[in-house]
Design a protein around this motif. Structure first.
Motif, PDB file in Angstrom:
ATOM      1  N   PHE A   1       3.528  -0.369  12.866  1.00 55.56           N
ATOM      2  CA  PHE A   1       3.539   0.333  11.591  1.00 55.56           C
ATOM      3  C   PHE A   1       3.677   1.844  11.813  1.00 55.56           C
ATOM      4  O   PHE A   1       2.891   2.454  12.535  1.00 55.56           O
ATOM      5  CB  PHE A   1       2.249   0.019  10.829  1.00 55.56           C
TER       6      PHE A   1
ATOM      7  N   ARG B   1      -6.595   1.937   3.878  1.00 56.19           N
ATOM      8  CA  ARG B   1      -5.611   2.352   2.887  1.00 56.19           C
ATOM      9  C   ARG B   1      -4.392   2.975   3.540  1.00 56.19           C
ATOM     10  O   ARG B   1      -3.318   3.001   2.961  1.00 56.19           O
ATOM     11  CB  ARG B   1      -6.230   3.331   1.888  1.00 56.19           C
ATOM     12  N   GLU B   2      -4.561   3.524   4.743  1.00 62.11           N
ATOM     13  CA  GLU B   2      -3.454   4.252   5.351  1.00 62.11           C
ATOM     14  C   GLU B   2      -3.010   3.660   6.682  1.00 62.11           C
ATOM     15  O   GLU B   2      -1.850   3.355   6.892  1.00 62.11           O
ATOM     16  CB  GLU B   2      -3.849   5.728   5.524  1.00 62.11           C
ATOM     17  N   GLY B   3      -3.951   3.532   7.590  1.00 59.37           N
ATOM     18  CA  GLY B   3      -3.582   3.172   8.951  1.00 59.37           C
ATOM     19  C   GLY B   3      -3.052   1.761   9.124  1.00 59.37           C
ATOM     20  O   GLY B   3      -2.338   1.486  10.079  1.00 59.37           O
ATOM     21  N   LEU B   4      -3.420   0.877   8.201  1.00 56.26           N
ATOM     22  CA  LEU B   4      -2.996  -0.514   8.323  1.00 56.26           C
ATOM     23  C   LEU B   4      -2.485  -1.007   6.985  1.00 56.26           C
ATOM     24  O   LEU B   4      -2.875  -0.501   5.940  1.00 56.26           O
ATOM     25  CB  LEU B   4      -4.185  -1.401   8.737  1.00 56.26           C
ATOM     26  N   ILE B   5      -1.607  -1.992   7.039  1.00 55.88           N
ATOM     27  CA  ILE B   5      -1.294  -2.749   5.833  1.00 55.88           C
ATOM     28  C   ILE B   5      -2.149  -4.006   5.933  1.00 55.88           C
ATOM     29  O   ILE B   5      -1.933  -4.863   6.790  1.00 55.88           O
ATOM     30  CB  ILE B   5       0.202  -3.102   5.768  1.00 55.88           C
TER      31      ILE B   5
ATOM     32  N   ARG C   1       5.930  11.977  13.954  1.00 48.59           N
ATOM     33  CA  ARG C   1       5.883  11.108  15.132  1.00 48.59           C
ATOM     34  C   ARG C   1       6.943  11.546  16.128  1.00 48.59           C
ATOM     35  O   ARG C   1       6.707  11.543  17.339  1.00 48.59           O
ATOM     36  CB  ARG C   1       6.085   9.656  14.701  1.00 48.59           C
TER      37      ARG C   1
ATOM     38  N   PHE D   1       1.809  13.742   5.399  1.00 43.70           N
ATOM     39  CA  PHE D   1       1.810  13.173   4.058  1.00 43.70           C
ATOM     40  C   PHE D   1       1.152  14.032   2.990  1.00 43.70           C
ATOM     41  O   PHE D   1       0.730  13.557   1.953  1.00 43.70           O
ATOM     42  CB  PHE D   1       1.381  11.708   4.005  1.00 43.70           C
TER      43      PHE D   1
ATOM     44  N   SER E   1       0.833  -1.194   0.000  1.00 44.67           N
ATOM     45  CA  SER E   1       0.000   0.000   0.000  1.00 44.67           C
ATOM     46  C   SER E   1       0.871   1.248   0.000  1.00 44.67           C
ATOM     47  O   SER E   1       1.530   1.555   0.993  1.00 44.67           O
ATOM     48  CB  SER E   1      -0.908  -0.006   1.231  1.00 44.67           C
TER      49      SER E   1
ATOM     50  N   GLY F   1      -0.311  15.190   9.603  1.00 52.76           N
ATOM     51  CA  GLY F   1       0.248  13.847   9.709  1.00 52.76           C
ATOM     52  C   GLY F   1       1.501  13.661   8.883  1.00 52.76           C
ATOM     53  O   GLY F   1       2.155  12.637   8.978  1.00 52.76           O
TER      54      GLY F   1
ATOM     55  N   GLY G   1       5.978  11.523   7.783  1.00 52.92           N
ATOM     56  CA  GLY G   1       5.319  10.912   8.932  1.00 52.92           C
ATOM     57  C   GLY G   1       6.279  10.615  10.071  1.00 52.92           C
ATOM     58  O   GLY G   1       5.912  10.692  11.245  1.00 52.92           O
TER      59      GLY G   1
ATOM     60  N   SER H   1      -0.230   4.306  -0.218  1.00 54.78           N
ATOM     61  CA  SER H   1      -0.818   5.340   0.648  1.00 54.78           C
ATOM     62  C   SER H   1      -0.483   5.046   2.105  1.00 54.78           C
ATOM     63  O   SER H   1      -0.242   5.958   2.897  1.00 54.78           O
ATOM     64  CB  SER H   1      -2.329   5.406   0.434  1.00 54.78           C
ATOM     65  N   GLY H   2      -0.459   3.751   2.456  1.00 52.93           N
ATOM     66  CA  GLY H   2      -0.072   3.367   3.808  1.00 52.93           C
ATOM     67  C   GLY H   2       1.367   3.767   4.094  1.00 52.93           C
ATOM     68  O   GLY H   2       1.682   4.269   5.169  1.00 52.93           O
ATOM     69  N   ALA H   3       2.246   3.556   3.113  1.00 54.99           N
ATOM     70  CA  ALA H   3       3.648   3.914   3.289  1.00 54.99           C
ATOM     71  C   ALA H   3       3.794   5.401   3.553  1.00 54.99           C
ATOM     72  O   ALA H   3       4.550   5.830   4.438  1.00 54.99           O
ATOM     73  CB  ALA H   3       4.447   3.508   2.049  1.00 54.99           C
ATOM     74  N   LEU H   4       3.046   6.193   2.804  1.00 57.45           N
ATOM     75  CA  LEU H   4       3.126   7.651   2.987  1.00 57.45           C
ATOM     76  C   LEU H   4       2.695   8.029   4.399  1.00 57.45           C
ATOM     77  O   LEU H   4       3.315   8.862   5.058  1.00 57.45           O
ATOM     78  CB  LEU H   4       2.231   8.359   1.970  1.00 57.45           C
ATOM     79  N   TYR H   5       1.617   7.402   4.852  1.00 55.15           N
ATOM     80  CA  TYR H   5       1.126   7.671   6.199  1.00 55.15           C
ATOM     81  C   TYR H   5       2.202   7.368   7.237  1.00 55.15           C
ATOM     82  O   TYR H   5       2.391   8.098   8.195  1.00 55.15           O
ATOM     83  CB  TYR H   5      -0.131   6.836   6.471  1.00 55.15           C
TER      84      TYR H   5
END
Lengths: 364, 528
Positions: free
Chosen positions: B362, B347-351, B334, B307, A235, B305, B330, A237-241
């Motif tokens: 993560f 799409r963002e918080g989890l793979i 943090r 991004f 993902s 955040g 990011g 978008s996940g990587a960017l987050y």
């Protein structure tokens, strides 16, 4: 819930695909009037029943392990590196330069130096497509394919114009110094009374390939770099987050991939021909794609798949030698295996998933 | 008693091992609004998809006006007089209203006669039901509320007698929602039957005649709306008593943690999404950002955040943080003490393909305490993940399970556990309960309030007004990239916020100070 148990995914599906490929290959052999059972026996005899057969099988497998690992590392970052062929060619150039121009005292040092050279050249050849993908969005499939052609042209030029010894007729470098000779399996395992692996090209590079498999496994599943590569691959978008830079990961994954593909040339150039020749890669860069697909991008799977394809290569050569089955048909059989294990994966997967779900419901 | 407009008898449907619908029977009288309420995954959408011919039921029968009817595909559903308004509209964006309406219902090969007929019919429908839309306007130029009207018109143009609406108010402002319900009222008076699928108790209580509750694929109850209460429905949905309002003390705000000045964000398409906003969040308070989706809240969170890039100044605990370039990713955020529960956890918080235990680090994979020399301390991460999942009541508590195999609420708990237990100075939290079932909402809200009570600053973005009102201490409303107002959560109500969300800053007519519990809805100025 997962649709089917893990063992079915890793073992059953490749096995069924393989049987299907074997079945259709048998039909093809029947169609040209040969006996498929005999053919299979010949392949197994020639590739697996004698130590020299294994010597060839494992030699080919060594190539496929490197290129298979190369494809799978890139694939974890969702990058389709089709440029293994070109990266391996340039890797060969790195090996040749290392062997020809550095006075190595012993093969053990030479193989380390040549590996670094091969990895460096292969990685650099992957760097440009990687950079173009990461920064400019040029599709890596297209650029790596084109870089295969460029690599072939460069190698041709270098061999004909620069590395060819004066007076030699064929486009190849001079023979490497004796100190760079790598021990073959014959050197390592034969005793006075019992000659093993006679004349076979398998050599110590096979163990380098095994080490590379362990390295890739550690890298992908035990380090934070591998964690980031896999996360990015699943993902973006996940990587960017998470603050994982897509540019950085794309470039790093391709560098590692190119380095692995390049290292294949240690086996062919240093271990077998002992000089740089044209076309030493023999399409192993592309076989790597099938190996990675069949091996589910896991180093252990890649290892098994590479040995299978090594068997097909060696067994195919035996067939061409002893039967009237033409060389081209061997390629057809190899293609069928790639088709069924790689491209038609879903054809086996979907019915099998349904079957498992149905079984689970009956038990529930 | 007339034959029911629609009647389902013993409908069952399984997907693999999952029984999505189990022996469901309902009967809806003509000329009524029937609500179907249930948590995510309760089987509401499956049931409606069966009714509209998308899925074939494993067992059961459908009766339309007393006649047994087979619905193998959506064409058959349309012939049976069923119209469906999906949550995500199925409109061709660059076609006009008229073209969209005849799409798939053209009279012949040439379009002119169809368009002419449709224009006449549309005028008639507009008069009859108050469904005014300019037939020659291109869809992409219409507001979301008007696009939804086009969907309703499409169904009516195809002679629908039964209208199914799936979560129709999710994308609407409160004012637009009110207009929608006024239209539905008219349709009901004209004898149409309406099935309303929603998870909002308030809509059920205010607008429906009867309501069915679904839980885990089963129809647990069908009751007259006038004879039930929100608490009772919630209990039927979840299977236990639920606290609908967050129990919290008044906030005790401390020092300013986050200070935003003149923030502007331009998206990839070059459109300015945030148009110069000032905002502060202090320690020990929850600031809620209300607004209809797409008014710049998401972009605000993305910049904070790390991004997306922005311009302006943002200080965190008094130190300015970069808004673009390498120091603004990011990881840098943090390090500055900002944790982020993103709006889109899938799409963002989890793979989704990663196991739960891998997901618990993560974004924090660089943390020194989870490294073991060159390698990651996988064993340590796994043990800690197990404990985290216990503390946050993640079900099933199996760290090896891939994130995609958890329900929405449990996925959110994994993200929340990861972000809250990092003990941040500032927690960004976007749509904390989107797609989360009622039982988990209660738990998630409580965790957020606990974090506040520990003196942390919290910035909450939600499109659910109810959530903002019950969770936030201070409410900031965004409209079209601007902040249109700021209110004390205890001193405002949904109507006032609704006007601000539509960009109307004069709210004196509806402002009152009754503690934000105003749920009785009166006339709201149309369109504004």
């Amino acid at each position: 819930m997962d649709k089917m148990p893990k063992w079915a995914d890793i073992v059953l599906i490749p096995l069924i695909s393989l049987l299907l490929a074997a079945f259709f290959s048998a039909l093809v052999i029947l169609a040209i009037g040969e006996n498929p059972i005999e053919a299979l026996k010949l392949m197994v005899d020639g590739a697996l029943m004698r130590s020299s057969g294994w010597g060839y099988t494992l030699y080919y497998a060594t190539n496929f392990i490197f290129t298979g690992l190369a494809v799978s590392v890139a694939f974890h970052a969702r990058l389709f590196n089709i440029g293994g062929e070109g990266q391996a060619m340039l890797g060969g150039l790195g090996v040749a330069l290392c062997c020809l121009y550095v006075p190595w005292p012993h093969w053990s040092l030479a193989i380390l130096g040549a590996s670094v050279g091969a990895a460096l050249f292969g990685a650099l050849w992957a760097l440009i497509p990687a950079y173009l993908q990461a920064k400019r969005g040029s599709h890596i499939v297209i650029t790596t394919i084109m870089f295969n052609f460029i690599a072939a042209a460069i190698l041709n030029y270098v061999l004909v114009e620069l590395l060819r010894p004066v007076g030699a007729m064929d486009p190849a470098s001079a023979k490497f110094p004796d100190a760079t000779h790598l021990p073959s399996f014959q050197d390592m395992f034969s005793t006075e009374t019992n000659k093993m692996f006679r004349g076979a090209p398998a050599n110590v590079t096979f163990f380098l390939a095994l080490a590379a498999s362990v390295f890739v496994w550690l890298l992908m599943w035990r380090t934070k770099l591998g964690y980031q590569i896999r996360a990015f691959g699943h993902s973006e978008s996940g990587a960017l987050y998470a603050g994982i830079s897509p540019v950085r990961i794309t470039v790093i994954a391709m560098l590692i991939s190119g380095a692995l593909a390049g290292m294949m040339s240690v086996n062919t150039t240093m271990g077998e021909s002992e000089r740089l020749i044209l076309n030493s890669t023999e399409g192993a860069g592309f076989i790597g794609i099938a190996v990675a697909l069949m091996g589910r991008n896991h180093p252990f799977g890649v290892l098994l798949a590479a040995i299978l394809f090594g068997f097909l290569y060696q067994g195919g050569a035996e067939l061409a030698l002893w039967t009237s089955i033409p060389r081209e048909l061997i390629v057809v059989i190899q293609a069928l295996v790639i088709l069924f294990t790689g491209a038609l994966d879903n054809m086996v997967r979907e019915p099998l998933e349904k079957l498992f779900i149905a079984m689970r419901r009956r038990n529930a | 008693m007339t034959a029911p407009a629609i009647e389902l008898k013993g409908i069952s449907k399984a997907f693999g091992p999952v029984q999505a619908n189990k022996d469901i029977s309902i009967s809806v009288q003509p000329g009524t609004i029937h609500g179907i309420i249930g948590e995510n995954g309760a089987g509401k959408s499956t049931l409606m998809s069966i009714l509209y011919g998308f899925y074939k039921a494993d067992a059961g029968e459908i009766f339309i006006k007393g006649q047994k009817t087979l619905i193998p595909d959506s064409q058959a559903a349309i012939r049976a007089g069923i119209g469906m308004v999906f949550q995500h509209f199925k409109l061709v964006e660059n076609f006009t209203v008229l073209e969209n309406i005849i799409l798939g219902a053209e009279d012949g090969a040439m379009l002119n006669s169809s368009l002419g007929n449709a224009r006449k019919e549309l005028k008639h429908l507009a008069e009859e039901y108050g469904l005014n839309v300019n037939p020659d306007e291109v869809i992409e130029n219409l507001s979301v509320g008007h696009q939804q009207r086009v969907e309703i018109l499409k169904a009516l143009y195809r002679k629908a007698e039964i209208l199914i609406l799936d979560e129709p108010t999710g994308v609407l402002t409160p004012a637009e929602a009110d207009q929608l319900f006024r239209i539905l009222d008219r349709l009901r008076e004209e004898g149409k039957t309406i099935i309303l699928i929603t998870h909002k108790l308030r809509e059920i209580m205010e607008y429906t005649d009867t309501v069915s509750v679904m839980r885990r694929g089963e129809m647990t109850a069908t009751v007259k709306t006038s004879e039930t209460s929100p608490e009772h429905l919630a209990e039927l949905m979840v299977g236990r008593k639920v606290l609908l309002r967050v129990d919290k003390k008044p906030a005790e705000p401390g020092a300013t943690v986050l200070d935003i000045k003149g923030l502007r964000v331009v998206d990839e398409a070059g459109v300015e999404r945030v148009k110069g906003i000032d905002l502060t969040v202090r320690a020990g308070e929850i600031v809620g950002i209300a607004g209809v989706a797409g008014n710049g809240q998401s972009e605000l969170l993305e910049v904070l955040g790390g991004f997306a890039d922005g311009t302006g100044t943002i200080t965190m605990n008094g130190a300015e943080i970069p808004l673009s370039g390498h120091g603004a990713d990011g990881q840098a955020r943090r390090a500055a003490g900002i944790s982020h529960v993103p709006e889109d956890r899938q799409r963002e918080g989890l793979i989704m393909e990663f196991a739960a235990w891998e997901n618990t680090v993560f974004g924090y994979h660089h943390s020194p305490e989870i490294q073991n020399g060159l390698l990651m301390d996988n064993k340590g991460i796994y043990t800690e993940a197990e404990a985290k999942m216990q503390r946050f009541d993640v079900r099933p508590p199996d760290p090896k399970l891939a994130a995609k195999n958890f329900s929405g609420g449990n996925q959110q708990k994994i993200v929340l556990a990861r972000e809250i237990e990092r003990n941040p100075d500032l927690l960004l939290i976007g749509q904390p309960t989107r797609g989360v079932d009622i039982g988990a909402i209660e738990f998630i809200h409580q965790q957020v309030v606990n974090l506040r009570d520990q003196g942390k600053a919290i910035l909450l973005v939600s499109v659910e007004l109810e959530e903002i009102l019950s969770l936030a201490d201070r409410v900031v409303v965004m409209f079209d990239g601007h902040i249109t107002g700021e209110r004390d959560a205890a001193q405002t109500n949904e109507k006032e916020l609704g006007l601000l969300m539509a960009g109307i800053t004069d709210t004196s007519a509806v402002a009152n100070g009754n503690g934000g519990n105003d749920t009785t809805q009166q006339e709201v100025p149309a369109d504004g």
